[in-house]
Enzyme design. Sequence first.
Site, PDB file in Angstrom:
ATOM      1  N   ASP A  80       0.820  -1.221   0.000  1.00 29.56           N
ATOM      2  CA  ASP A  80       0.000   0.000   0.000  1.00 29.56           C
ATOM      3  C   ASP A  80       0.852   1.269   0.000  1.00 29.56           C
ATOM      4  O   ASP A  80       0.313   2.370  -0.028  1.00 29.56           O
ATOM      5  CB  ASP A  80      -0.992   0.006   1.186  1.00 29.56           C
ATOM      6  CG  ASP A  80      -0.331  -0.152   2.534  1.00 29.56           C
ATOM      7  OD1 ASP A  80       0.656  -0.905   2.635  1.00 29.56           O
ATOM      8  OD2 ASP A  80      -0.795   0.480   3.504  1.00 29.56           O
ATOM      9  N   HIS A 113      -3.976   7.129   6.944  1.00 27.50           N
ATOM     10  CA  HIS A 113      -3.785   5.672   6.899  1.00 27.50           C
ATOM     11  C   HIS A 113      -4.918   4.987   7.669  1.00 27.50           C
ATOM     12  O   HIS A 113      -4.710   4.072   8.462  1.00 27.50           O
ATOM     13  CB  HIS A 113      -2.404   5.297   7.466  1.00 27.50           C
ATOM     14  CG  HIS A 113      -1.943   3.909   7.060  1.00 27.50           C
ATOM     15  ND1 HIS A 113      -2.185   2.789   7.825  1.00 27.50           N
ATOM     16  CD2 HIS A 113      -1.240   3.473   5.994  1.00 27.50           C
ATOM     17  CE1 HIS A 113      -1.632   1.729   7.233  1.00 27.50           C
ATOM     18  NE2 HIS A 113      -1.062   2.119   6.116  1.00 27.50           N
TER      19      HIS A 113
HETATM   20 ZN   LIG Z   1       0.397   0.874   5.179  1.00 22.00          ZN
HETATM   21 ZN   LIG Z   2       3.045  -1.149   6.468  1.00 23.28          ZN
END
Ligand SMILES: [Zn+2]
Ligand SMILES: [Zn+2]
Length: 304
Positions: free
Chosen positions: A67, A271
Site C-alpha cells: 500500500d 492511513h
Molecule cells: Zn500501510
Molecule cells: Zn506497512
Amino acid sequence: MLPFNLTILGSSSATPTSERNPTSQLLNHAEKLFLIDCGEGTQVSLRRMHIHFQRIKYIFISHLHGDHFFGLIGLISSMHLLGRTKPLYIFGPEPLKEILDIQLKASQTSLLYPLEFRPTQAEKPEMIFEDQLISVSSFPLLHRIPTTGFLFKEKPGELKIKKDVIDLLKVPVHLIPKLKAGADFMAIDGTLHPNSLFTQPPPRPRSYAFCSDTAYYENIIPEIAGADLLYHETTFMNNRVANAIEKFHSTTGQAATIAQKANVKKLLIGHYSARYDDLQPLLGEAKAIFPETELAEEGMVFEI
Ligand SMILES: [Zn+2]
Ligand SMILES: [Zn+2]
C-alpha cells in the site's frame, strides 16, 4: 516566504475504499515536487488534481508494504511513455531496486530517462538528500518490516538587507555580501554600525515530518520535535489498541500523544482502516489529546 505545502493523494491503509487510495503525498517546496510513498492509484490521483507527472524529481518510499509502493512502477512507466528525459531519483529500502529492475525487464521497458536509486536503511537516522534550500533525513519507525519516516527541513535563509538603511548610510555595494553573512559596517568617519542596523533575520526554517506505518514509538520524538506539520498514521480508533499493537500500527490517541510530546505545531492523521466510513470520530479522539489535529483526505492541501 517560499511555497511549502502538502497535497494528500491517498489516505487509506492496506486496501483502498471508494473514497480513499492507499498512502501517497506530494510535497511542494519552492516549486520542487517531492512524492512521498506511492500506493496504487497515485498516478490517477495526480491526474485528477492536474499535477504534471514530469515535475516530480524525487520519490521517497517509506517501506515495502504494497500500500506504499505498488503505484510506483505504473508512475515510472507513464513518465517514460510521456517522453521524460530528466533523471528521476528514488529513495527507498534496498530491495526496491531489484523489484523495479525485474518489472522493467519483464515488461521489456527500456527507460528513456535515468532512474537513480538511493537505498535507505532503517537502523538509524540519516541525512539522505540536501540542496541549497532543504534537507531530507530518514529515521527508523517501529513496524513489521524495515520502515523509515522522513523529515523535510528548510535550511536557514540569509539575513535580509534593509535597502533604505544601506542607501542612507551609503554602504558600498561590494560590502553587501559581508553584511548578509553577519558582518558589522565601519563608516568612513570610523563609526562602527552593528549588523542588526542593516539586516532583518531570515524567516524561521519550517519542517514537515512524515511518519508512515508505525506502532507507538517514542524514539521518533527527538527526530520530529517542533515540526510545523507532523503526519502520523492512525490506522485504528482507541478501542482497537490491541489490533494496533498486534499489527504494529497506531491509534488516534497514540498519534496525538506523540504530537503532544514532540511539541509539533500541527498534526495530520491518516492511513485509516477501510472499516471507517466516517472519519469524524477519529478526529475527535485525536483532538481530545492534541487539539491542533486535522484529517488527511484526498485532494486536501496543507500549508506548512
Ligand atoms: Zn500501510
Ligand atoms: Zn506497512
